[in-house]
Design a protein around this motif. Structure first.
Motif, short mmCIF file in Angstrom:
data_model
loop_
_atom_site.label_atom_id
_atom_site.label_comp_id
_atom_site.label_asym_id
_atom_site.label_seq_id
_atom_site.Cartn_x
_atom_site.Cartn_y
_atom_site.Cartn_z
N ASN A 151 -7.40 0.66 3.02
CA ASN A 151 -6.06 1.00 2.54
C ASN A 151 -6.08 1.52 1.11
O ASN A 151 -6.92 1.12 0.30
CB ASN A 151 -5.14 -0.22 2.59
N TRP A 165 -4.02 1.03 -2.01
CA TRP A 165 -3.06 0.02 -2.46
C TRP A 165 -2.33 0.46 -3.72
O TRP A 165 -2.81 1.33 -4.47
CB TRP A 165 -3.78 -1.30 -2.74
N GLY A 208 -2.52 6.95 4.35
CA GLY A 208 -2.75 5.79 3.49
C GLY A 208 -4.06 5.09 3.72
O GLY A 208 -4.32 4.03 3.14
N LYS A 209 -4.93 5.68 4.55
CA LYS A 209 -6.24 5.09 4.82
C LYS A 209 -7.34 6.03 4.34
O LYS A 209 -7.23 7.24 4.43
CB LYS A 209 -6.42 4.86 6.33
N HIS A 258 0.85 -1.19 0.00
CA HIS A 258 0.00 0.00 0.00
C HIS A 258 0.88 1.24 0.00
O HIS A 258 2.12 1.13 0.00
CB HIS A 258 -0.99 -0.01 1.16
#
Length: 428
Positions: free
Chosen positions: A240, A242, A234-235, A43
């Motif tokens: 996530n 990716w 990154g969320k 990710h």
């Protein structure tokens, strides 16, 4: 190029062992970073170590990307408050293949290049070592006191911890330490890099090299990425972000960067792009003069999307972004693949229509009223007289009939009233 200084001005450097910078300035060095195959895709949190290896290679050094086929079976406790679920071998093998393919997009593994990157799997050297051999040859060189002093261990076994730590995870730092020792012996690898949460694992490796091989090795860590609002980097609400386009479409990937705050964007432009200092400083200055134009966010999105998915995917992401906010046509809509189309119109209300209805021709009034988009035939006719009804982003009159020629990805029709009210017909 001074590799350490490059990381320093970009705000990526967290810590390093004494003499590391001096050694790298004087010596062409082999260094590595490990990637645990916990999924079949990395990710965007993994982009930081990947980019560090790219800078390392650009500086003339030899990068090694290690995929943890063996350590992935154990589970890294660093930064974790609970025990990881252990993956079975078949899942790990699938994950390793996926991760290897992604790393090859970013690093030059061309064997004819003087400082070609190398890809290794620690399972290749760990699989033949028995427990007795490992305990005798590795365990005896590192004391329990030394291992207990690591933050990743202390946080899990202190009096406030509810879960404790299994012997499996406790031994992880020995496995990672042995990786460094193995690469030191076999590849003359003198440097291990990683996130700041890896410092304890990395220095176990340098200690093992010192005690077992009477050698000297170095450690360098980068800062963990944090967001200004305190939420996790990154969320998204959907999970996530990716690097695999099948998990996160290039459109959603691009949108993640585009939606960065101004404060975060000033940080990301240095970390996630290879633009030089002068260019970045100019972009930041231009952005501050007109922040509403989102100059920084657009440039980060462009650079990172191209790097991860290629120029064509970036162009498609731009095209998809413009569909909601620009003057797009039916042809632009029809050029989108199904997943990107669904990503663009995620959350838009929809109704299902039998294919035979479209094949026979669906009159515009029925399309809007019978599906529940608008409340009545009268409301549809009023909207038509106001010229506020569109099909696939193009204005239509009251005699318009929807046919199979209007299908997007052979299964959707986009209805629209005004500029912002959308409705999807899904053909079944």
């Amino acid at each position: 190029m001074n590799f350490v200084e490059e990381l320093r001005w970009r705000g990526m450097l967290h810590d390093m062992m004494p003499e590391t910078e001096e050694y790298l300035l004087k010596n062409k060095t082999t260094g590595y970073i490990g990637f645990d195959p916990t999924a079949d895709s990395l990710h965007i949190g993994s982009l930081v170590p990947i980019i560090i290896l790219m800078h390392f290679q650009k500086a003339g050094h030899n990068p090694i990307a290690l995929v943890g086929g063996a350590t992935g079976m154990v589970g890294d406790p660093s930064g974790k408050s609970d025990e990881r679920n252990l993956l079975d071998e078949a899942t790990l093998n699938k994950n390793i293949i996926g991760v290897k393919g992604q790393l090859a997009r970013f690093l030059d593994f061309n064997s004819t290049t003087e400082n070609a990157a190398k890809l290794v799997n620690n399972y290749d050297w760990m699989k033949g070592i028995s427990l007795i051999e490992f305990v005798r040859d590795v365990g005896k060189h590192i004391t329990v006191n030394y291992m207990m002093a690591k933050d990743s261990v202390k946080k899990r076994i202190d009096s406030d911890s509810q879960t404790g730590m299994s012997f499996t995870e406790f031994t992880y730092q020995l496995f990672q330490g042995y990786d460094f020792y193995h690469l030191y012996k076999e590849n003359d690898c003198k440097l291990q890099m990683g996130g700041s949460d890896q410092w304890g694992n990395i220095t176990t490796g340098t200690e093992l090299i010192r005690r077992k091989a009477q050698g000297k090795a170095y450690a360098l860590t980068c800062k963990l990425i944090t967001k200004a609002d305190g939420s996790k980097f990154g969320k998204t609400a959907g999970g996530n972000v990716w690097l695999d386009a099948n998990r996160t479409s290039p459109y959603k990937f691009y949108q993640y960067w585009l939606n960065s705050s101004d404060e975060d964007a000033e940080k990301y432009i240095k970390i996630f792009t290879f633009l030089d200092k002068e260019t970045i400083e100019q972009l930041i200055a231009d952005h501050k003069e007109a922040p509403h134009t989102r100059i920084l966010q657009k440039k980060i999105g462009e650079e990172v999307t191209k790097m991860t998915h290629g120029p064509e995917a970036y162009e498609n992401a731009i095209k998809a972004s413009n569909i909601l906010f620009g003057n797009s046509t039916a042809e632009d809509l029809k050029s989108l693949d199904e997943q990107t189309f669904l990503d663009v119109f995620d959350g838009v209300p929809q109704a299902e229509i039998e294919r035979s209805v479209i094949e026979n021709g669906l009159e515009i009034v029925a399309a809007f009223s019978d599906t529940g988009f608008l409340k009545s035939n009268g409301e549809v006719r009023r909207a038509l007289s106001e010229n506020s009804i569109s099909v696939n982003k193009e204005k239509v009159k009251d005699d318009f009939v929807i046919t199979t020629n209007d299908l997007i990805a052979d299964k959707f029709v986009l209805l629209q009233r005004g500029k912002k009210s959308y409705f999807l017909l899904k053909i079944v």
